[in-house]
Design an enzyme around this catalytic site. Structure first.
Site, PDB file in Angstrom:
ATOM      1  CB  ILE A 219      -1.007  -0.014   1.177  1.00 36.26           C
ATOM      2  CG1 ILE A 219      -2.212   0.883   0.867  1.00 36.26           C
ATOM      3  CG2 ILE A 219      -0.348   0.353   2.494  1.00 36.26           C
ATOM      4  CD1 ILE A 219      -3.415   0.633   1.737  1.00 36.26           C
TER       5      ILE A 219
ATOM      6  CG  ASN B 173      -1.518   1.821  17.863  1.00 40.44           C
ATOM      7  OD1 ASN B 173      -1.570   2.948  18.346  1.00 40.44           O
ATOM      8  ND2 ASN B 173      -0.388   1.310  17.403  1.00 40.44           N
TER       9      ASN B 173
ATOM     10  N   GLY C   6       3.381  -4.085  11.309  1.00 35.34           N
ATOM     11  CA  GLY C   6       2.494  -4.338  10.173  1.00 35.34           C
ATOM     12  C   GLY C   6       2.429  -3.204   9.174  1.00 35.34           C
ATOM     13  CB  VAL C   7      -0.340  -2.064   6.982  1.00 32.38           C
ATOM     14  CG1 VAL C   7      -1.463  -1.678   7.897  1.00 32.38           C
ATOM     15  CG2 VAL C   7      -0.381  -1.295   5.684  1.00 32.38           C
ATOM     16  CG  ASP C   8       0.623   2.059  12.403  1.00 31.64           C
ATOM     17  OD1 ASP C   8       0.854   3.107  11.802  1.00 31.64           O
ATOM     18  OD2 ASP C   8       0.274   2.002  13.606  1.00 31.64           O
TER      19      ASP C   8
ATOM     20  CB  SER D 230      -9.207  -5.664  12.364  1.00 33.40           C
ATOM     21  OG  SER D 230      -9.367  -4.495  13.118  1.00 33.40           O
ATOM     22  CB  THR D 231      -7.465  -9.511   8.701  1.00 33.01           C
ATOM     23  OG1 THR D 231      -6.646  -8.931   7.682  1.00 33.01           O
ATOM     24  CG2 THR D 231      -8.912  -9.107   8.508  1.00 33.01           C
ATOM     25  N   GLY D 232      -4.608  -8.659  10.703  1.00 30.96           N
ATOM     26  CA  GLY D 232      -3.223  -9.048  10.985  1.00 30.96           C
ATOM     27  C   GLY D 232      -3.074  -9.289  12.477  1.00 30.96           C
TER      28      GLY D 232
ATOM     29  CE1 TYR E  95      -4.258  -4.187  17.513  1.00 29.15           C
ATOM     30  CE2 TYR E  95      -5.905  -2.843  16.425  1.00 29.15           C
ATOM     31  CZ  TYR E  95      -4.832  -2.953  17.285  1.00 29.15           C
ATOM     32  OH  TYR E  95      -4.352  -1.824  17.924  1.00 29.15           O
TER      33      TYR E  95
HETATM   34  N1  AR6 Z   1       0.690  -3.045   2.351  1.00 28.32           N
HETATM   35  C1  AR6 Z   1      -0.544  -3.603   2.413  1.00 28.32           C
HETATM   36  N2  AR6 Z   1      -0.925  -4.437   3.404  1.00 28.32           N
HETATM   37  C2  AR6 Z   1      -0.015  -4.718   4.363  1.00 28.32           C
HETATM   38  C3  AR6 Z   1       1.291  -4.167   4.374  1.00 28.32           C
HETATM   39  C4  AR6 Z   1       1.634  -3.292   3.313  1.00 28.32           C
HETATM   40  N3  AR6 Z   1       2.838  -2.717   3.227  1.00 28.32           N
HETATM   41  N4  AR6 Z   1       1.958  -4.661   5.470  1.00 28.32           N
HETATM   42  C5  AR6 Z   1       1.100  -5.494   6.113  1.00 28.32           C
HETATM   43  N5  AR6 Z   1      -0.086  -5.540   5.443  1.00 28.32           N
HETATM   44  P1  AR6 Z   1      -1.777  -5.364  10.567  1.00 28.32           P
HETATM   45  P2  AR6 Z   1      -4.176  -4.876  12.235  1.00 28.32           P
HETATM   46  C6  AR6 Z   1      -1.307  -6.304   5.756  1.00 28.32           C
HETATM   47  O1  AR6 Z   1      -1.251  -6.300  11.571  1.00 28.32           O
HETATM   48  O2  AR6 Z   1      -4.525  -6.317  12.253  1.00 28.32           O
HETATM   49  C7  AR6 Z   1       0.017  -2.421  14.092  1.00 28.32           C
HETATM   50  O3  AR6 Z   1       1.107  -2.667  14.946  1.00 28.32           O
HETATM   51  C8  AR6 Z   1      -1.188  -7.517   6.642  1.00 28.32           C
HETATM   52  O4  AR6 Z   1      -0.657  -8.633   5.921  1.00 28.32           O
HETATM   53  O5  AR6 Z   1      -0.866  -4.368   9.968  1.00 28.32           O
HETATM   54  O6  AR6 Z   1      -5.284  -3.876  11.980  1.00 28.32           O
HETATM   55  C9  AR6 Z   1      -0.820  -1.224  14.520  1.00 28.32           C
HETATM   56  O7  AR6 Z   1      -0.051  -0.214  15.105  1.00 28.32           O
HETATM   57  C10 AR6 Z   1      -2.649  -7.740   7.046  1.00 28.32           C
HETATM   58  O8  AR6 Z   1      -3.347  -8.440   6.008  1.00 28.32           O
HETATM   59  O9  AR6 Z   1      -3.027  -4.484  11.159  1.00 28.32           O
HETATM   60  C11 AR6 Z   1      -1.790  -1.819  15.489  1.00 28.32           C
HETATM   61  O10 AR6 Z   1      -1.225  -1.937  16.775  1.00 28.32           O
HETATM   62  C12 AR6 Z   1      -3.200  -6.293   7.100  1.00 28.32           C
HETATM   63  O11 AR6 Z   1      -2.215  -5.475   6.451  1.00 28.32           O
HETATM   64  C13 AR6 Z   1      -2.035  -3.216  14.919  1.00 28.32           C
HETATM   65  O12 AR6 Z   1      -0.867  -3.531  14.159  1.00 28.32           O
HETATM   66  C14 AR6 Z   1      -3.432  -5.748   8.502  1.00 28.32           C
HETATM   67  O13 AR6 Z   1      -2.434  -6.243   9.405  1.00 28.32           O
HETATM   68  C15 AR6 Z   1      -3.213  -3.231  13.987  1.00 28.32           C
HETATM   69  O14 AR6 Z   1      -3.490  -4.552  13.613  1.00 28.32           O
END
Ligand code: AR6
Length: 171
Positions: free
Chosen positions: A10, A23, A31-33, A116-118, A120
């Site tokens: 992304i 968060n 993760g993506v954040d 939320s699917t990572g 969380y």
């Molecule tokens: N581009 C697109 N999608 C991505 C990328 C990217 N570069 N990197 C990861 N994903 P998550 P959550 C996907 O865990 O579950 C953070 O620490 C990943 O494979 O990033 O909402 C925040 O600060 C998954 O399918 O987000 C919060 O504390 C999706 O993004 C917490 O994680 C979401 O995974 C939020 O958890």
């Protein structure tokens, strides 16, 4: 009006706004954040500090700084607790409030990660149809937002959103 599902990073998306699965502190994470903060540069964290956090299901906006996207819309999705803590409503709110903010800020093109699917832990098979239904419903009355892309980062996530999109098309 289009809704598409792609496999991509992304942080590479050249759209008006990308959404960050943040968060409630809005001060970065993994993760993506983490990827969005790394790609946007330190100005993003400085801007986020001024927002004083964000409740689950709500959304706040910043510029995109070093990203190709003009804006970042930050929304903390719900942490999965087995579906016992109104997770579904919070996840719907995250999508809808992000799109409302995109609309308010004149964004025609918006890219979402799978909120939320990572970390969380929200089950992808439930999250994918919920996300696409919420986006679809919003697009029926949207005046500014024209193209929404679900950006998936792994095959399992991609497959779940593709299946959900096929069901939407078949409505
Ligand atoms: N581009 C697109 N999608 C991505 C990328 C990217 N570069 N990197 C990861 N994903 P998550 P959550 C996907 O865990 O579950 C953070 O620490 C990943 O494979 O990033 O909402 C925040 O600060 C998954 O399918 O987000 C919060 O504390 C999706 O993004 C917490 O994680 C979401 O995974 C939020 O958890």
């Amino acid at each position: 009006m289009t809704i598409s599902v792609v496999m991509d990073d992304i942080t590479d998306c050249k759209v008006d706004a990308i959404v960050n699965a943040a968060n409630t502190t809005l001060l970065g994470g993994g993760g993506v954040d983490g990827a969005i903060h790394a790609a946007a540069g330190p100005e993003l964290l400085a801007a986020c500090k001024k927002l004083h956090g964000c409740p689950t299901g709500e959304a706040k906006i910043t510029k995109g700084y070093q990203l190709p996207a003009k804006y970042v819309i930050h929304t903390p999705g719900p942490i999965w607790h087995g579906g016992t803590r109104h997770e579904k409503i919070f996840l719907q709110n995250s999508y809808r409030n992000s799109l409302l903010l995109a609309e308010k800020n004149g964004c025609e093109t918006v890219a979402f990660p799978s909120i939320s699917t990572g970390v969380y832990n929200y089950p992808i098979k439930q999250a994918a149809p919920l996300a696409l239904n919420e986006i679809h419903q919003f697009m029926e009355t949207a005046k500014v937002v024209k193209d929404v892309t679900m950006v998936c980062f792994d095959e399992q996530t991609f497959a779940a959103y593709q299946a959900a999109l096929a069901n939407l098309d078949g409505e």
